[in-house]
Design a protein around this motif. Structure first.
Motif, PDB file in Angstrom:
ATOM      1  N   ARG A 167      -3.183   5.439   8.428  1.00  0.00           N
ATOM      2  CA  ARG A 167      -2.000   6.300   8.538  1.00  0.00           C
ATOM      3  C   ARG A 167      -1.608   6.770   7.142  1.00  0.00           C
ATOM      4  NH1 ARG A 167       2.973   4.118  11.522  1.00  0.00           N
ATOM      5  NH2 ARG A 167       2.947   2.705   9.734  1.00  0.00           N
ATOM      6  N   GLU A 181       1.209   7.577   5.943  1.00  0.00           N
ATOM      7  CA  GLU A 181       2.421   6.942   5.426  1.00  0.00           C
ATOM      8  C   GLU A 181       2.163   5.528   4.916  1.00  0.00           C
ATOM      9  OE1 GLU A 181       2.884   7.172  10.020  1.00  0.00           O
ATOM     10  OE2 GLU A 181       1.922   8.300   8.391  1.00  0.00           O
ATOM     11  N   ASP A 182       1.071   4.886   5.384  1.00  0.00           N
ATOM     12  CA  ASP A 182       0.770   3.523   4.944  1.00  0.00           C
ATOM     13  C   ASP A 182       0.340   3.464   3.480  1.00  0.00           C
ATOM     14  OD1 ASP A 182       1.414   2.502   7.382  1.00  0.00           O
ATOM     15  OD2 ASP A 182      -0.652   2.271   8.087  1.00  0.00           O
ATOM     16  N   THR A 230       0.805  -1.220   0.000  1.00  0.00           N
ATOM     17  CA  THR A 230       0.000   0.000   0.000  1.00  0.00           C
ATOM     18  C   THR A 230       0.842   1.275   0.000  1.00  0.00           C
ATOM     19  OG1 THR A 230      -0.189  -0.034   2.414  1.00  0.00           O
ATOM     20  CG2 THR A 230      -1.907  -1.168   1.153  1.00  0.00           C
ATOM     21  N   THR A 231       2.123   1.180   0.384  1.00  0.00           N
ATOM     22  CA  THR A 231       2.959   2.394   0.374  1.00  0.00           C
ATOM     23  C   THR A 231       3.226   2.874  -1.045  1.00  0.00           C
ATOM     24  OG1 THR A 231       5.055   1.161   0.369  1.00  0.00           O
ATOM     25  CG2 THR A 231       4.086   1.695   2.518  1.00  0.00           C
TER      26      THR A 231
END
Length: 514
Positions: free
Chosen positions: A315, A317-318, A263-264
């Motif tokens: 999040r 960042e995720d 997912t990043t």
């Protein structure tokens, strides 16, 4: 224990059906590599039979991708399937996705075929496809408006013929979640050998329900979702890949499935697709919109500062949201430049391409003190233009704008290897530049869209301009980037003209696909 949910990305095929979003072979390969980096299971690279250009693009993706299955769409006729099979031959893992319409209105008005003929044609198509690969997917176009009894009949026959994936498309976005889930549940219960195949869904967003319908189908037993980055696609688009993936991940307490998606890589993929297609992402778009993790309300800000989960269920960042990363400067060398391009997923095919890109990087570094990843993506999008595609090229630009006076633009263009000087006035400097270009180009194209986005923050940021032109039945997008917004505008207009000038006409499959 949860089941694996297969993510089938059709950005390169169905997403390309958005007006003006057609991609070059090189652009498709760039996006495919990013999708592979994101660990997408299946990449539908195109419609190989649509044109020679589409065939070559599918083949190029098949050669470039190693970790994902590469798929080509094909109508249920022998020629389409042969072309699809030949295009995916280089793939480490290849799939043919064949389809035929099954709703009464499509069979009668479009195909002009009787139901029995449709069934037999579907079975023949599976046989032709299996000559190339055991991984064959069958779609019943407009399944959402088809009769359930007939769908059961068709699916039973194609499963017996060897189809491994059965796709149930809501082609016109007509269904509602409860209705669509009941359709999937009924098909799985009634079709013989339903447990021997993967059930898939492909939902369009005409009523804004594509993601909801897809997730309802997953709860009913579907184990593949066909979707696109940013929800790109014809008409109102497709189910948004990032929304499906993050819904499943965030609500793991509810959905009995998991994906293998990294997912990043979602936000980088979103930005790349937006840049290449010229379709900007709305700020309030879920997951990938600029405001998706922004908090304006004082109450919300206070809550997030005290404990993030008061107002954030994911999040940032995720999904790949990070601060713009400073990567390079004017003193950076060639090796650092090459290494950073590789880190962000941009491949360099030759030393000649590297030299040209590095020279452009140095030019940009002289204008812009800090260079970010987004700048590199924009810079390299220009490098994917091949010389034979660059009939029109900007050599020099001089623009004068003064309060109370008509803006003037004087441009030098290279057209088919010969320089032309042209000038014009206009209602603004951009209008004057476009009028000057048209004086010598004489394209008679209609300007449908002009949009500007800042690639990064700061007053020295590059401006990225998208221009959409229409001529006859053709609609194309052109992009240009520069720290000077007028220069970026001229580049974008010329880029669109170059696409109109190419003789490769793509067969438009709109209305002919799932």
């Amino acid at each position: 224990m949860t089941d694996r949910l297969v993510i089938f990305d059709t950005t390169l095929r169905d997403g390309e059906q958005s007006p003006g979003a057609s991609m070059t072979r090189e652009e498709k390969v760039r996006i495919a590599r990013q999708l592979e980096r994101m660990r997408v299971d299946v990449i539908e690279a195109g419609f190989a039979a649509a044109s020679n250009g589409d065939f070559e693009a599918v083949r190029a993706v098949a050669e470039a991708v190693q970790d994902s299955t590469v798929c080509s769409l094909a109508r249920a006729n022998e020629n389409d399937i042969r072309r699809a099979g030949e295009a995916i031959t280089p793939a480490k893992s290849g799939r043919i996705h064949t389809f035929i319409a099954t709703s009464p209105i499509h069979m009668e008005k479009k195909l002009r075929m009787a139901p029995d003929q449709v069934v037999e044609q579907a079975v023949r198509a599976i046989g032709w496809a299996r000559a190339y690969t055991d991984d064959v997917e069958f779609s019943a176009e407009d399944a959402g408006r088809s009769e359930v009894d007939f769908l059961c009949r068709v699916f039973e026959r194609v499963i017996a013929a060897g189809a491994k994936t059965i796709n149930v498309p809501d082609t016109v976005g007509y269904n509602t979640p409860e209705q669509f889930a009941e359709l999937i549940r009924s098909l799985i219960a009634r079709v013989p050998n339903a447990d021997k195949v993967v059930w898939s869904v492909h939902c369009h967003n005409d009523l804004g329900l594509a993601v909801a319908n897809s997730l309802a189908a997953v709860m009913a037993g579907a184990r593949q979702v066909e979707c696109t980055v940013n929800g790109l696609g014809e008409r109102a688009g497709n189910a948004s890949m990032e929304e499906v993936v993050m819904a499943v991940r965030t609500r793991g307490d509810l959905f009995p499935v998991h994906t293998r998606i990294d997912t990043t890589q979602i936000v980088p993929a979103s930005k790349l697709v937006s840049q290449i297609t010229g379709y900007p992402v709305q700020p309030n778009k879920a997951i990938v919109g600029a405001n998706a993790f922004a908090h304006e309300s004082g109450i919300h800000q206070d809550g997030v500062l005290k404990h993030r989960e008061t107002y954030e269920i994911m999040r940032a960042e995720d999904v790949g949201w990070t601060a713009n990363r400073l990567t390079l400067g004017k003193l950076s060398g060639r090796n650092a430049f090459r290494a950073r391009l590789q880190e962000i997923g941009i491949g360099i095919e030759s030393e000649e391409q590297l030299n040209a890109a590095f020279a452009r990087f140095k030019e940009l570094a002289d204008k812009k003190q800090e260079i970010f990843d987004e700048d590199l993506h924009a810079l390299m999008s220009d490098e994917t233009v091949t010389p034979e595609d660059e009939h029109f090229k900007l050599v020099a630009s001089r623009v004068h704008s003064e309060t109370g006076e008509a803006p003037q633009a004087a441009l030098t263009l290279n057209i088919a290897g010969k320089e032309h000087r042209t000038e014009s006035t206009g209602s603004g400097p951009v209008d004057a530049s476009f009028r000057a270009i048209e004086k010598v180009a004489q394209s008679d194209a209609q300007l449908l869209l002009y949009s500007v986005n800042a690639i990064t923050t700061g007053t020295d940021a590059q401006g990225e301009v998208t221009v959409r032109l229409a001529k006859g039945s053709r609609v194309v997008n052109g992009q240009g980037a520069d720290t000077d917004i007028i220069v970026a505008s001229a580049k974008a207009y010329l880029n669109a003209l170059n696409k109109l000038h190419t003789n490769t006409l793509r067969v438009d499959p709109q209305g002919e696909t799932p």
